[in-house]
Scaffold this motif. Sequence first.
Motif, mmCIF file in Angstrom:
data_model
loop_
_atom_site.group_PDB
_atom_site.id
_atom_site.type_symbol
_atom_site.label_atom_id
_atom_site.label_comp_id
_atom_site.label_asym_id
_atom_site.label_seq_id
_atom_site.Cartn_x
_atom_site.Cartn_y
_atom_site.Cartn_z
ATOM 1 N N HIS A 133 0.833 -1.207 0.000
ATOM 2 C CA HIS A 133 0.000 0.000 0.000
ATOM 3 C C HIS A 133 0.867 1.256 0.000
ATOM 4 C CE1 HIS A 133 -3.414 -2.559 0.405
ATOM 5 N NE2 HIS A 133 -3.156 -2.906 1.650
ATOM 6 N N GLU A 137 2.038 -0.002 4.804
ATOM 7 C CA GLU A 137 1.849 -1.224 5.584
ATOM 8 C C GLU A 137 3.069 -2.120 5.476
ATOM 9 O OE1 GLU A 137 -1.057 -5.168 5.453
ATOM 10 O OE2 GLU A 137 -1.797 -3.265 4.686
ATOM 11 N N THR A 140 3.389 -8.939 7.185
ATOM 12 C CA THR A 140 3.508 -9.986 8.191
ATOM 13 C C THR A 140 4.512 -11.000 7.669
ATOM 14 O OG1 THR A 140 1.234 -9.681 8.922
ATOM 15 C CG2 THR A 140 2.282 -11.788 9.445
ATOM 16 N N LEU A 151 3.474 -11.272 3.862
ATOM 17 C CA LEU A 151 2.030 -11.322 3.655
ATOM 18 C C LEU A 151 1.375 -9.979 3.950
ATOM 19 C CD1 LEU A 151 1.416 -14.585 5.728
ATOM 20 C CD2 LEU A 151 1.932 -14.441 3.290
ATOM 21 N N HIS A 152 0.341 -9.667 3.154
ATOM 22 C CA HIS A 152 -0.639 -8.662 3.546
ATOM 23 C C HIS A 152 -1.962 -9.072 2.931
ATOM 24 C CE1 HIS A 152 -1.450 -5.763 0.076
ATOM 25 N NE2 HIS A 152 -0.678 -6.660 -0.452
ATOM 26 N N SER A 153 -2.968 -8.253 3.068
ATOM 27 C CA SER A 153 -4.327 -8.688 2.743
ATOM 28 C C SER A 153 -4.518 -9.066 1.284
ATOM 29 C CB SER A 153 -5.328 -7.591 3.122
ATOM 30 O OG SER A 153 -5.008 -6.381 2.454
ATOM 31 N N GLY A 154 -3.716 -8.493 0.380
ATOM 32 C CA GLY A 154 -3.969 -8.757 -1.027
ATOM 33 C C GLY A 154 -2.893 -9.538 -1.746
ATOM 34 N N ALA A 156 0.611 -12.431 -1.233
ATOM 35 C CA ALA A 156 1.522 -13.253 -0.438
ATOM 36 C C ALA A 156 2.741 -13.563 -1.292
ATOM 37 C CB ALA A 156 0.835 -14.538 0.009
#
Length: 489
Positions: A133, A137, A140, A151-154, A156
């Motif tokens: 983003h 961000e 993870t 990793l993030h929401s959209g 990997a």
Amino acid sequence: MSSLDLGIVGNGTYGALIDKWARIVWCCLPRLDGDPVFYSLLNGDNAEDEDDARGYWGVELENAATSRQYYRHNSAILVTEVTDKDGNTIEITDFAPRFTQRERIFQPMTLVRRVRPLEGTPRVRIRIRPGFHYGAERPTITRGSNHVRYLHSGLALRLTTNAPVTYLLDETVFNLTGPVSFILGPDETLSDGIEETARRFEERTEDYWRRWVRRLALPLEWQQAVIRAAITLKLCCYEETGAIVAALTTSIPEAANTGRNWDYRFCWLRDAFFVIRALNSLAEVETMENYLRYLGNIVGNAKDGHLQPVYGIGLETDLTESLVDTLKGYRGMGPVRRGNQAYEHFQHDVYGNVILAASQSFFDERLMKQMTKADFERYEKVGERAYAMHDQPDAGMWELRTRAHIHTSSSLMCWAACDRLAHIAENLGLQERSRHWRKLADEVHETICTRAWNEEIGAFADSFDGEGLDAGLLLMTEVNFLKPLRSAL
């Protein structure tokens, strides 16, 4: 300090920019216009404290003193050699896999880095600090025996490596006693060993590019420069759709501290035409065939023949421009922009650029798919719009944001649209349509000669009834509006 002296790797899916110290400073994923996973190019000059700097992937040689960078011969494989003050040297080889597999081009969202010692016992530190983003961000992070996941929401990402994962995560300096490889890509397990996969990908990618270059029709002069330019243009193509981006980056200032920082990760129909024209001159027609797929969808979706000057690489029409407040800008010279307001502009030269790009496909016998009468009828709608707009004000090819004129260059390309449609109709045996388009082309030609010629300056002006000059009008001879003067000598 950030620099634009950067190498580029890519494969028609994404691209990455790498500085002379082998730091990946820009890379958008999963495609050319995506979220910059590595973004330090636009993060000011980064923090003075390396522990705070973000958005890059570095292979850092302890006490580095000098570096040299070059491309593997006739390829998109970038090699960086870094030497420390004691003569210890490492070699970093970067590339994006691209080769033929199962009768199609294999071009995964994968970046391969191979590192090996060349001299002595170099000590290195691997810093891989992706973000998401636009730097807002942090990922993870999870680890496995030979991999790290970001990793993030959209998205990997999985980094698979035969380097010690502990050293990687802790950013520990270690002795590089043998070659190590890094494969960053989708969160998928490799089917073969890490070093074996990296080596095979490198060999096949190098073979692909050398064969691609071998097919080019090149002059004997300046071959290295022409080959490098051709490969670079090819890396601006998003082959899933056939779109061609104007650049891989956003918000690099046109001039220092001007605020003229635009997002160029989209397909300008004008720019794409010139890319096609350049590659066609080298007998590389595959890019044109791919682009015509994209263009056919643009024309098919156009309402009443109206065309935007720029579209997203996935045919997106809404490219709303916004400011990104999480990045400081190149050398701190913001703003950083996402999207481009030019999609709202009226730039009437675009109609000629579309017809010019498509016209070869009605004549060239080499193409896998030649255009038909039905295709011609679709492009006639574009020509109708060109004729209607040839004497109307627009933002022009220089994309003026604050004023509109009847730009001569725009009218010129409207003429080119009508002229080429006349030739295409004649080639298809449609004599009545050929006469129709020839009549309109002659009318536009006369209008330009009457309204754009300025007797006082002895040249065509930049706009109808104008007084300024415009370098864009050099296209008059290129599109055969005027016949070039030939010296008696």
